[in-house]
Design a protein around this motif. Structure first.
Motif, PDB file in Angstrom:
ATOM      1  N   PRO A 184       0.803  -1.231   0.000  1.00 32.92           N
ATOM      2  CA  PRO A 184       0.000   0.000   0.000  1.00 32.92           C
ATOM      3  C   PRO A 184       0.835   1.279   0.000  1.00 32.92           C
ATOM      4  N   GLU A 185       2.148   1.185   0.222  1.00 36.37           N
ATOM      5  CA  GLU A 185       2.967   2.378   0.432  1.00 36.37           C
ATOM      6  C   GLU A 185       3.669   2.871  -0.815  1.00 36.37           C
ATOM      7  N   GLY A 186       3.383   2.310  -1.974  1.00 38.36           N
ATOM      8  CA  GLY A 186       4.045   2.772  -3.181  1.00 38.36           C
ATOM      9  C   GLY A 186       3.314   2.324  -4.436  1.00 38.36           C
ATOM     10  N   VAL A 187       3.577   3.009  -5.537  1.00 40.72           N
ATOM     11  CA  VAL A 187       3.032   2.625  -6.844  1.00 40.72           C
ATOM     12  C   VAL A 187       4.155   2.696  -7.869  1.00 40.72           C
ATOM     13  N   ILE A 188       4.026   1.908  -8.912  1.00 40.75           N
ATOM     14  CA  ILE A 188       5.041   1.852  -9.970  1.00 40.75           C
ATOM     15  C   ILE A 188       4.547   2.620 -11.188  1.00 40.75           C
ATOM     16  N   PHE A 189       5.460   3.429 -11.749  1.00 42.86           N
ATOM     17  CA  PHE A 189       5.165   4.157 -12.978  1.00 42.86           C
ATOM     18  C   PHE A 189       6.457   4.304 -13.763  1.00 42.86           C
ATOM     19  N   LYS A 190       6.472   3.778 -14.972  1.00 41.16           N
ATOM     20  CA  LYS A 190       7.618   3.882 -15.875  1.00 41.16           C
ATOM     21  C   LYS A 190       8.930   3.488 -15.194  1.00 41.16           C
ATOM     22  N   ASN A 191       8.928   2.277 -14.629  1.00 38.76           N
ATOM     23  CA  ASN A 191      10.128   1.661 -14.052  1.00 38.76           C
ATOM     24  C   ASN A 191      10.666   2.386 -12.820  1.00 38.76           C
ATOM     25  N   ARG A 192       9.778   3.112 -12.139  1.00 42.52           N
ATOM     26  CA  ARG A 192      10.131   3.725 -10.857  1.00 42.52           C
ATOM     27  C   ARG A 192       9.075   3.375  -9.823  1.00 42.52           C
ATOM     28  N   LEU A 193       9.516   3.229  -8.576  1.00 45.32           N
ATOM     29  CA  LEU A 193       8.597   3.070  -7.454  1.00 45.32           C
ATOM     30  C   LEU A 193       8.411   4.431  -6.805  1.00 45.32           C
ATOM     31  N   TYR A 194       7.181   4.936  -6.827  1.00 50.43           N
ATOM     32  CA  TYR A 194       6.874   6.221  -6.206  1.00 50.43           C
ATOM     33  C   TYR A 194       6.365   5.968  -4.789  1.00 50.43           C
ATOM     34  N   THR A 195       7.035   6.562  -3.815  1.00 49.04           N
ATOM     35  CA  THR A 195       6.690   6.364  -2.425  1.00 49.04           C
ATOM     36  C   THR A 195       7.017   7.630  -1.651  1.00 49.04           C
ATOM     37  N   PHE A 196       7.032   7.570  -0.341  1.00 45.46           N
ATOM     38  CA  PHE A 196       7.260   8.779   0.455  1.00 45.46           C
ATOM     39  C   PHE A 196       7.867   8.409   1.792  1.00 45.46           C
ATOM     40  N   ALA A 197       8.472   9.404   2.417  1.00 44.58           N
ATOM     41  CA  ALA A 197       9.023   9.248   3.765  1.00 44.58           C
ATOM     42  C   ALA A 197       8.532  10.401   4.606  1.00 44.58           C
ATOM     43  N   GLN A 198       8.415  10.160   5.905  1.00 44.83           N
ATOM     44  CA  GLN A 198       8.010  11.191   6.853  1.00 44.83           C
ATOM     45  C   GLN A 198       8.986  11.171   8.017  1.00 44.83           C
ATOM     46  N   VAL A 199       9.601  12.316   8.286  1.00 43.17           N
ATOM     47  CA  VAL A 199      10.570  12.415   9.376  1.00 43.17           C
ATOM     48  C   VAL A 199      10.159  13.557  10.290  1.00 43.17           C
ATOM     49  N   PRO A 200      10.539  13.486  11.579  1.00 42.16           N
ATOM     50  CA  PRO A 200      10.217  14.593  12.479  1.00 42.16           C
ATOM     51  C   PRO A 200      10.886  15.872  12.001  1.00 42.16           C
ATOM     52  N   SER A 201      10.229  17.008  12.209  1.00 45.25           N
ATOM     53  CA  SER A 201      10.847  18.277  11.832  1.00 45.25           C
ATOM     54  C   SER A 201      12.105  18.491  12.667  1.00 45.25           C
ATOM     55  N   PHE A 202      13.019  19.301  12.142  1.00 47.63           N
ATOM     56  CA  PHE A 202      14.307  19.479  12.805  1.00 47.63           C
ATOM     57  C   PHE A 202      14.656  20.961  12.866  1.00 47.63           C
ATOM     58  N   THR A 203      15.586  21.275  13.770  1.00 50.93           N
ATOM     59  CA  THR A 203      15.988  22.654  13.987  1.00 50.93           C
ATOM     60  C   THR A 203      17.191  22.990  13.128  1.00 50.93           C
ATOM     61  N   GLY A 204      17.505  24.273  13.105  1.00 55.22           N
ATOM     62  CA  GLY A 204      18.690  24.702  12.366  1.00 55.22           C
ATOM     63  C   GLY A 204      19.981  24.279  13.023  1.00 55.22           C
ATOM     64  N   GLU A 205      19.920  23.977  14.321  1.00 54.83           N
ATOM     65  CA  GLU A 205      21.118  23.565  15.037  1.00 54.83           C
ATOM     66  C   GLU A 205      21.375  22.073  14.915  1.00 54.83           C
ATOM     67  N   GLY A 206      20.399  21.341  14.380  1.00 57.29           N
ATOM     68  CA  GLY A 206      20.555  19.903  14.243  1.00 57.29           C
ATOM     69  C   GLY A 206      19.737  19.148  15.257  1.00 57.29           C
ATOM     70  N   GLY A 207      19.250  17.995  14.858  1.00 59.33           N
ATOM     71  CA  GLY A 207      18.466  17.169  15.751  1.00 59.33           C
ATOM     72  C   GLY A 207      16.990  17.484  15.676  1.00 59.33           C
ATOM     73  N   PRO A 208      16.161  16.590  16.193  1.00 58.88           N
ATOM     74  CA  PRO A 208      14.713  16.793  16.155  1.00 58.88           C
ATOM     75  C   PRO A 208      14.293  18.004  16.966  1.00 58.88           C
ATOM     76  N   GLU A 209      13.177  18.605  16.578  1.00 56.67           N
ATOM     77  CA  GLU A 209      12.630  19.725  17.330  1.00 56.67           C
ATOM     78  C   GLU A 209      11.954  19.210  18.597  1.00 56.67           C
ATOM     79  N   ASP A 210      11.836  20.102  19.591  1.00 59.28           N
ATOM     80  CA  ASP A 210      11.122  19.765  20.810  1.00 59.28           C
ATOM     81  C   ASP A 210       9.978  20.755  20.994  1.00 59.28           C
TER      82      ASP A 210
END
Length: 476
Positions: free
Chosen positions: A163-189
């Motif tokens: 369910p997490e991806g579809v194929i189109f013209k020899n590519r797998l289209y999918t996505f990633a989700q990561v926690p937002s981060f600060t300019g100093e590095g590392g996850p935001e709090d």
């Protein structure tokens, strides 16, 4: 440099006439493919799909890819309409694999960074048909910006199953989700979340493919988050609920694609308000947004509270009016209940998970149901999960699980109202957690070792009172 200028001119000509075409690069001999919906991109290498680790759904058009993403990422359609996403359309090779990934679109909404990308199927195929395969997954990102050190951030990603991806013209289209981060590095709090962000960071993608770790070459990506641009509207209320010494007056609702903030004033003459409500927002199109938020007191404003919650929006624009149905309010109480719980050393094993679904006590016309006991508690403990059920659906009050004063106290100050006594001689006091009709607490392993029974008493149990009052909010 001459070759680069030459092909930039060729690309500009193709863009001017808005047609699809194939051209050949001077240095790699690869074909470039152009469409009205995206920038020029390489033509991905064809593969035998029988050698893929999974059989993903294949789509026939870019419109289907767009529909796939908007069905998976809440409010993406509205974010696109408001111009909140960016389209890098850059690619980078995956080291030691025959293929590349292309980053097609980014949306940073203050809490989560959504990365919409495609990966060449040639990157995923197994060299041998009998090789053990598993779904690929994006494990983490390595980010590096000017004047700051590298930092790694874990992905929310799970294996890229069907369910997490579809194929189109020899590519797998999918996505990633990561926690937002600060300019100093590392996850935001809590203190840095929802702060404006505008930085270009060299980004390395760390994958697991067929059980092995692979990473891409770093690629520069521009991450942008503007809180003001994510706002959808501010709504104000004019009504007040008042009964049995309890006054509730919603003040303001700010709705956004990043977060929603509700402010309200609560006055309780009995002083028992437990800083939690339950209700729902009814949108103009019939969409219902349920919420059971904890309320945080606003410093310097007497009896004024606020809460943040997150939701998706089904319409392309916010409605002019919204109805807030306040269903229940939580109040502190002095009710208590007790029950015995059989235990053994097996309750501390990794495989321990037992569904009980048995009434173990009752108080204030509420049945307390033992739902589960399992080893998922923290620090070598057993987790006990309870359900609270009203004996009569029409009754005005019912016990709930939240700890008394949980939301108005610091963690160190919150009362431990669950008293546990083991027949091995050990005893402990712990905090009830959860909200509404479901609660849980953890039992330390010292109370279970060489024990057969726990005697549990829960004191000062809060209850929920039915309100069932509607307030109309008008967009300003």
């Amino acid at each position: 440099m001459k070759n680069q200028k030459k092909w930039l001119i060729v690309a500009a000509v193709f863009l001017a006439f808005a047609i699809g075409a194939y051209v050949t690069t001077a240095d790699q001999g690869e074909k470039l493919q152009y469409s009205k919906e995206s920038k020029i991109q390489r033509k991905a290498k064809a593969v035998d799909k029988e050698n893929l680790p999974l059989t993903w759904r294949e789509v026939e058009s870019e419109a289907e890819i767009k529909e796939f993403y908007e069905g998976k990422i809440r409010s993406l359609k509205l974010a696109r309409d408001k111009g909140l996403t960016t389209t890098p359309q850059v690619s980078t090779p995956v080291q030691r694999r025959d293929g590349r990934i292309q980053i097609n679109e980014l949306w940073h909404n203050g809490r989560v960074v959504h990365i919409l990308y495609s990966i060449d199927l040639s990157t995923l195929v197994s060299e041998e048909k009998n090789e053990y395969t598993r779904p690929p997954s994006l494990q983490s990102l390595q980010l590096d910006g000017e004047n700051q050190s590298d930092f790694s951030i874990e992905s929310f990603g799970r294996p890229i199953k069907f369910p997490e991806g579809v194929i189109f013209k020899n590519r797998l289209y999918t996505f990633a989700q990561v926690p937002s981060f600060t300019g100093e590095g590392g996850p935001e709090d809590r203190n840095t979340r929802f702060k404006p962000f505008d930085k270009e960071l060299a980004t390395t993608f760390n994958f697991h493919i067929n059980g092995q770790a692979f990473q891409t070459e770093p690629v520069p990506l521009h991450y942008i988050y503007n809180p003001e641009e994510h706002q959808l509207g501010t709504y104000t209320f004019s009504e007040t609920y008042e009964e049995k010494g309890l006054t509730i007056q919603p003040l303001e609702l700010k709705m956004g694609l990043d977060k929603n903030t509700l402010k309200l004033k609560v006055r309780d003459k009995a002083g028992t308000f437990n800083q939690m409500i339950e209700g729902a927002f009814m949108m103009g199109n019939g969409q219902r947004i349920s919420l059971a938020p904890a309320l945080e007191k606003i410093s310097g404003k007497e009896e004024v509270y606020e809460t943040e919650f997150y939701t998706s929006f089904e319409e392309r624009k916010p409605p002019e009016t919204i109805t807030f149905n306040l269903e229940r309010v939580h109040l502190a109480g002095d009710a208590s209940y007790s029950f015995d719980l059989e235990v053994s050393a097996k309750d501390l094993t990794n495989a321990s998970r037992k569904l009980v679904d048995k009434k173990v006590a009752e108080a204030k016309d509420t049945d307390i149901i033992l739902m589960h006991k399992n080893q998922r508690g923290s620090r070598n403990s057993m987790n006990v999960q309870l359900n609270f059920r009203a004996q009569n659906h029409e009754q005005e009050e019912v016990l709930v699980s939240s700890s008394p004063a949980f939301y108005s106290k610091t963690p160190e100050e919150r009362p431990k109202n669950v008293h546990i006594k083991s027949d091995n001689g050990e005893s402990d006091k712990v905090m009830m957690r959860g909200s509404g009709d479901f609660g849980y607490f953890n039992v330390n392993e010292d109370l279970i070792k060489e024990a057969s029974k726990l005697s549990i008493t829960v004191n000062n149990v809060p209850h929920a009172r039915k309100i069932n009052h509607s307030f109309e909010a008008i967009k300003q």
